[in-house]
Write an enzyme that holds these catalytic residues in place. Structure first.
Site, mmCIF file in Angstrom:
data_model
loop_
_atom_site.group_PDB
_atom_site.id
_atom_site.type_symbol
_atom_site.label_atom_id
_atom_site.label_comp_id
_atom_site.label_asym_id
_atom_site.label_seq_id
_atom_site.Cartn_x
_atom_site.Cartn_y
_atom_site.Cartn_z
ATOM 1 N N ASP A 12 -34.927 0.569 13.436
ATOM 2 C CA ASP A 12 -34.333 -0.692 12.993
ATOM 3 C C ASP A 12 -33.101 -0.946 13.850
ATOM 4 O O ASP A 12 -32.421 0.000 14.269
ATOM 5 C CB ASP A 12 -33.943 -0.648 11.502
ATOM 6 C CG ASP A 12 -33.782 -2.058 10.919
ATOM 7 O OD1 ASP A 12 -34.567 -2.411 10.023
ATOM 8 O OD2 ASP A 12 -32.904 -2.822 11.382
ATOM 9 N N ASP A 28 -33.421 -1.262 19.406
ATOM 10 C CA ASP A 28 -34.188 -2.507 19.500
ATOM 11 C C ASP A 28 -35.610 -2.146 19.933
ATOM 12 O O ASP A 28 -35.811 -1.604 21.025
ATOM 13 C CB ASP A 28 -33.520 -3.420 20.537
ATOM 14 C CG ASP A 28 -34.230 -4.756 20.684
ATOM 15 O OD1 ASP A 28 -35.348 -4.926 20.141
ATOM 16 O OD2 ASP A 28 -33.661 -5.633 21.357
ATOM 17 N N ASP A 52 -42.396 -4.119 9.654
ATOM 18 C CA ASP A 52 -41.734 -5.035 8.717
ATOM 19 C C ASP A 52 -40.527 -5.657 9.409
ATOM 20 O O ASP A 52 -39.546 -6.014 8.776
ATOM 21 C CB ASP A 52 -41.316 -4.261 7.450
ATOM 22 C CG ASP A 52 -40.897 -5.198 6.316
ATOM 23 O OD1 ASP A 52 -41.380 -6.343 6.293
ATOM 24 O OD2 ASP A 52 -40.091 -4.790 5.477
ATOM 25 N N LYS A 92 -46.378 -7.482 8.000
ATOM 26 C CA LYS A 92 -46.239 -8.644 7.131
ATOM 27 C C LYS A 92 -46.861 -9.833 7.877
ATOM 28 O O LYS A 92 -46.654 -9.983 9.077
ATOM 29 C CB LYS A 92 -44.766 -8.907 6.848
ATOM 30 C CG LYS A 92 -44.565 -9.805 5.641
ATOM 31 C CD LYS A 92 -43.108 -10.000 5.344
ATOM 32 C CE LYS A 92 -42.582 -8.979 4.371
ATOM 33 N NZ LYS A 92 -41.230 -9.277 3.900
HETATM 34 C C1 LIG Z 1 -37.343 -7.895 6.443
HETATM 35 S S1 LIG Z 1 -36.192 -6.682 7.027
HETATM 36 C C2 LIG Z 1 -37.067 -5.241 6.538
HETATM 37 C C3 LIG Z 1 -36.235 -4.039 6.477
HETATM 38 C C4 LIG Z 1 -36.885 -2.844 5.755
HETATM 39 N N1 LIG Z 1 -38.289 -2.720 6.048
HETATM 40 C C5 LIG Z 1 -36.649 -2.930 4.284
HETATM 41 O O1 LIG Z 1 -37.603 -3.139 3.525
HETATM 42 O O2 LIG Z 1 -35.486 -2.798 3.891
HETATM 43 C C6 LIG Z 1 -36.447 -6.839 8.750
HETATM 44 C C7 LIG Z 1 -35.742 -5.799 9.585
HETATM 45 O O3 LIG Z 1 -36.189 -5.943 10.955
HETATM 46 C C8 LIG Z 1 -35.142 -5.472 11.768
HETATM 47 N N2 LIG Z 1 -35.361 -5.911 13.147
HETATM 48 C C9 LIG Z 1 -35.369 -7.188 13.604
HETATM 49 N N3 LIG Z 1 -35.584 -7.201 14.929
HETATM 50 C C10 LIG Z 1 -35.730 -5.916 15.305
HETATM 51 C C11 LIG Z 1 -35.954 -5.293 16.569
HETATM 52 N N4 LIG Z 1 -36.079 -5.999 17.687
HETATM 53 N N5 LIG Z 1 -36.041 -3.945 16.611
HETATM 54 C C12 LIG Z 1 -35.900 -3.211 15.471
HETATM 55 N N6 LIG Z 1 -35.681 -3.752 14.244
HETATM 56 C C13 LIG Z 1 -35.587 -5.083 14.168
HETATM 57 C C14 LIG Z 1 -33.898 -6.064 11.105
HETATM 58 O O4 LIG Z 1 -32.723 -5.391 11.490
HETATM 59 C C15 LIG Z 1 -34.232 -5.931 9.621
HETATM 60 O O5 LIG Z 1 -33.649 -4.762 9.065
#
Ligand SMILES: C[S@@+](CC[C@H](N)C(=O)[O-])C[C@H]1O[C@@H](n2cnc3c(N)ncnc32)[C@H](O)[C@@H]1O
Length: 149
Positions: A12, A28, A52, A92
């Site tokens: 994340d 990332d 997710d 999702k």
């Molecule tokens: C809908 S949240 C889900 C978080 C986790 N699955 C939860 O249920 O708490 C989406 C997550 O995607 C992460 N995210 C977005 N872009 C990302 C990337 N390029 N690489 C890694 N994580 C990413 C965000 O930081 C965020 O925490």
């Protein structure tokens, strides 16, 4: 781990609360260095990849749609490169619908692709998940020694 997984690795952008038995990388996923690092931490090919990821929303519907599609496509591309044959990919499903390219990739790479609504998802919520099972194996195997492009 509770369901018998040998190893769990996650990523994340933001800090994540520690989970017993899981290794969580703060990185990332779209950084080319990240996917090989995940495989290295896992110590081998995964049986299951769950995506997710969602970017911060801008409020501009089309921009937000394109950005989330980009992340799911990157995860699906990773899955078809590294999954163990028979493995599964879960993501999702996004509101604006999957792109034809994503569905084509999944349908040619997995025995079964469908939309599911897990019990844990609230009945009032329109959220759905894309579930691809029975990974058929990489179409073009990597040259020996190369783990991920
Ligand atoms: C809908 S949240 C889900 C978080 C986790 N699955 C939860 O249920 O708490 C989406 C997550 O995607 C992460 N995210 C977005 N872009 C990302 C990337 N390029 N690489 C890694 N994580 C990413 C965000 O930081 C965020 O925490």
């Amino acid at each position: 781990m509770e369901r018998g997984a040998g190893a769990v690795v996650g990523v994340d952008l933001l800090p994540v609360e520690p989970l017993a038995g899981a290794t969580i990388l703060q990185a990332d996923f779209t950084d080319p260095a990240c996917p090989p690092r995940l495989i290295e931490l896992l110590g081998g090919a995964p049986d299951l990849i769950v995506c997710d990821m969602a970017p911060n929303t801008t409020g501009h519907r089309q921009t937000d749609h394109l950005r989330i599609v980009g992340l799911v496509e990157a995860a699906a591309d990773f899955a078809v490169q590294v999954l163990r044959p028979g493995g599964a990919f879960v993501s999702k499903a996004f509101q604006g619908g999957e792109t034809a390219a994503l569905l084509k990739l999944l349908k040619q790479s997995f025995a079964k692709v469908r939309h599911v609504k897990p019990k844990a998802s609230r009945a009032q919520s329109s959220e759905l998940y894309l579930l691809a099972t029975g990974f058929k194996g990489r179409i073009n195997p990597l040259p020996s020694g190369e783990r991920f492009r």
